[in-house]
Scaffold this motif. Structure first.
Motif, PDB file in Angstrom:
ATOM      1  N   LYS A  23       0.835  -1.215   0.000  1.00 31.90           N
ATOM      2  CA  LYS A  23       0.000   0.000   0.000  1.00 31.90           C
ATOM      3  C   LYS A  23       0.863   1.256   0.000  1.00 31.90           C
ATOM      4  N   ARG A  24       1.978   1.229   0.760  1.00 26.32           N
ATOM      5  CA  ARG A  24       2.877   2.400   0.810  1.00 26.32           C
ATOM      6  C   ARG A  24       3.472   2.706  -0.559  1.00 26.32           C
ATOM      7  N   ILE A  25       3.956   1.637  -1.218  1.00 24.94           N
ATOM      8  CA  ILE A  25       4.588   1.817  -2.531  1.00 24.94           C
ATOM      9  C   ILE A  25       3.560   2.320  -3.548  1.00 24.94           C
ATOM     10  N   ALA A  26       2.356   1.736  -3.516  1.00 16.55           N
ATOM     11  CA  ALA A  26       1.290   2.159  -4.434  1.00 16.55           C
ATOM     12  C   ALA A  26       0.905   3.622  -4.190  1.00 16.55           C
ATOM     13  N   ALA A  27       0.840   4.026  -2.913  1.00 17.19           N
ATOM     14  CA  ALA A  27       0.460   5.404  -2.577  1.00 17.19           C
ATOM     15  C   ALA A  27       1.508   6.398  -3.084  1.00 17.19           C
ATOM     16  N   ALA A  28       2.794   6.077  -2.908  1.00 19.76           N
ATOM     17  CA  ALA A  28       3.875   6.957  -3.384  1.00 19.76           C
ATOM     18  C   ALA A  28       3.829   7.071  -4.906  1.00 19.76           C
ATOM     19  N   ALA A  29       3.515   5.960  -5.588  1.00 20.71           N
ATOM     20  CA  ALA A  29       3.420   5.969  -7.057  1.00 20.71           C
ATOM     21  C   ALA A  29       2.238   6.828  -7.510  1.00 20.71           C
ATOM     22  N   LYS A  30       1.107   6.763  -6.783  1.00 23.77           N
ATOM     23  CA  LYS A  30      -0.064   7.585  -7.132  1.00 23.77           C
ATOM     24  C   LYS A  30       0.249   9.075  -6.982  1.00 23.77           C
ATOM     25  N   LEU A  31       0.952   9.418  -5.893  1.00 25.75           N
ATOM     26  CA  LEU A  31       1.338  10.827  -5.692  1.00 25.75           C
ATOM     27  C   LEU A  31       2.189  11.311  -6.862  1.00 25.75           C
ATOM     28  N   ALA A  32       3.135  10.485  -7.263  1.00 26.34           N
ATOM     29  CA  ALA A  32       4.042  10.861  -8.352  1.00 26.34           C
ATOM     30  C   ALA A  32       3.278  11.000  -9.663  1.00 26.34           C
ATOM     31  N   LYS A  33       2.381  10.061  -9.922  1.00 25.90           N
ATOM     32  CA  LYS A  33       1.624  10.086 -11.173  1.00 25.90           C
ATOM     33  C   LYS A  33       0.785  11.349 -11.272  1.00 25.90           C
ATOM     34  N   ARG A  34       0.139  11.726 -10.154  1.00 26.59           N
ATOM     35  CA  ARG A  34      -0.725  12.909 -10.156  1.00 26.59           C
ATOM     36  C   ARG A  34       0.098  14.196 -10.210  1.00 26.59           C
ATOM     37  N   GLY A  35       1.235  14.214  -9.540  1.00 27.28           N
ATOM     38  CA  GLY A  35       2.075  15.410  -9.532  1.00 27.28           C
ATOM     39  C   GLY A  35       1.509  16.500  -8.642  1.00 27.28           C
ATOM     40  N   LEU A  36       1.993  17.705  -8.847  1.00 27.20           N
ATOM     41  CA  LEU A  36       1.535  18.839  -8.028  1.00 27.20           C
ATOM     42  C   LEU A  36       0.206  19.363  -8.558  1.00 27.20           C
ATOM     43  N   PRO A  37      -0.609  19.976  -7.696  1.00 32.65           N
ATOM     44  CA  PRO A  37      -1.918  20.470  -8.135  1.00 32.65           C
ATOM     45  C   PRO A  37      -1.852  21.847  -8.799  1.00 32.65           C
ATOM     46  N   PHE A  38      -0.675  22.241  -9.244  1.00 31.61           N
ATOM     47  CA  PHE A  38      -0.514  23.522  -9.950  1.00 31.61           C
ATOM     48  C   PHE A  38       0.676  23.385 -10.896  1.00 31.61           C
TER      49      PHE A  38
END
Length: 198
Positions: A23-38
């Motif tokens: 779950k930790r690895i998947a969560a870090a990958a999701k953050l990276a995929k989405r990137g910054l909100p600006f």
């Protein structure tokens, strides 16, 4: 029944610690995929952190931001009650253990003031308040550095670390955003905006 910061911190960290490695690895990958909100301005200095214990790993996101033209930095601890300093960092750099046992760039790396600070946390609420680990490093650093320039503060966390309310004190500095694997919380407007971006 109000909980103390120490109790809230302990509960949130227990939830964070209970997350599986997968779950930790998947969560870090999701953050990276989405990137910054600006939109990231080219050459922006983004400071991350070396993840310790069960913190969400910012390194995949930092690698993506570097590809988008960001210059990366990591914090270095000087002393309790003093501002963190930030040194330039490249994802393939060898890091050294700092005074608290946290990996840091070499003292030879250039010192910079970040434009965007990615911060770890124990818990957060929907007003942008965070509970750290009790030393006050980030609150002190935001207060100190924001005298010189506007710095965007972004907390990185697992969704499980959200709590109803942080008992914030006057010296506690609210974040501009919190990013989790499932949500983007934007605290910059007077009406706290929350958007689900999956």
């Amino acid at each position: 029944m109000s909980n103390s910061k120490a109790e809230l911190r302990a509960k949130a960290l227990a939830k964070r610690d209970a997350l599986s490695e997968k779950k930790r690895i998947a969560a870090a990958a999701k953050l990276a995929k989405r990137g910054l909100p600006f939109k990231l301005l080219p050459g922006s200095i983004v400071s991350g952190y070396s993840p310790i214990r069960s913190e969400i790993d910012p390194m995949p996101l930092l690698a993506k931001l570097a590809e988008e033209g960001a210059r990366l930095a990591l914090p270095c601890v000087t002393a309790r009650g003093q501002s963190l300093i930030f040194r330039i960092f490249h994802p393939n750099d060898r890091l050294m253990l700092g005074p608290l046992g946290i990996p840091e760039p070499s003292p030879a790396a250039a010192e910079v003031i970040p434009d965007i600070m990615l911060t770890p946390l124990a818990a957060f609420d929907r007003l942008g308040h965070r509970i750290g680990y009790g030393a006050g490093h980030y609150d002190f650093t935001f207060a100190h550095l924001r005298k010189a320039k506007h710095i965007i503060g972004i907390g990185l966390a697992f969704a499980a670390q959200e709590i109803e309310a942080v008992p914030a004190l006057s010296h506690d500095v609210a974040l501009d955003y919190v990013l989790t694997e499932s949500d983007v919380f934007d605290f910059r407007s007077s009406e706290v905006a929350h958007s689900l971006r999956g």
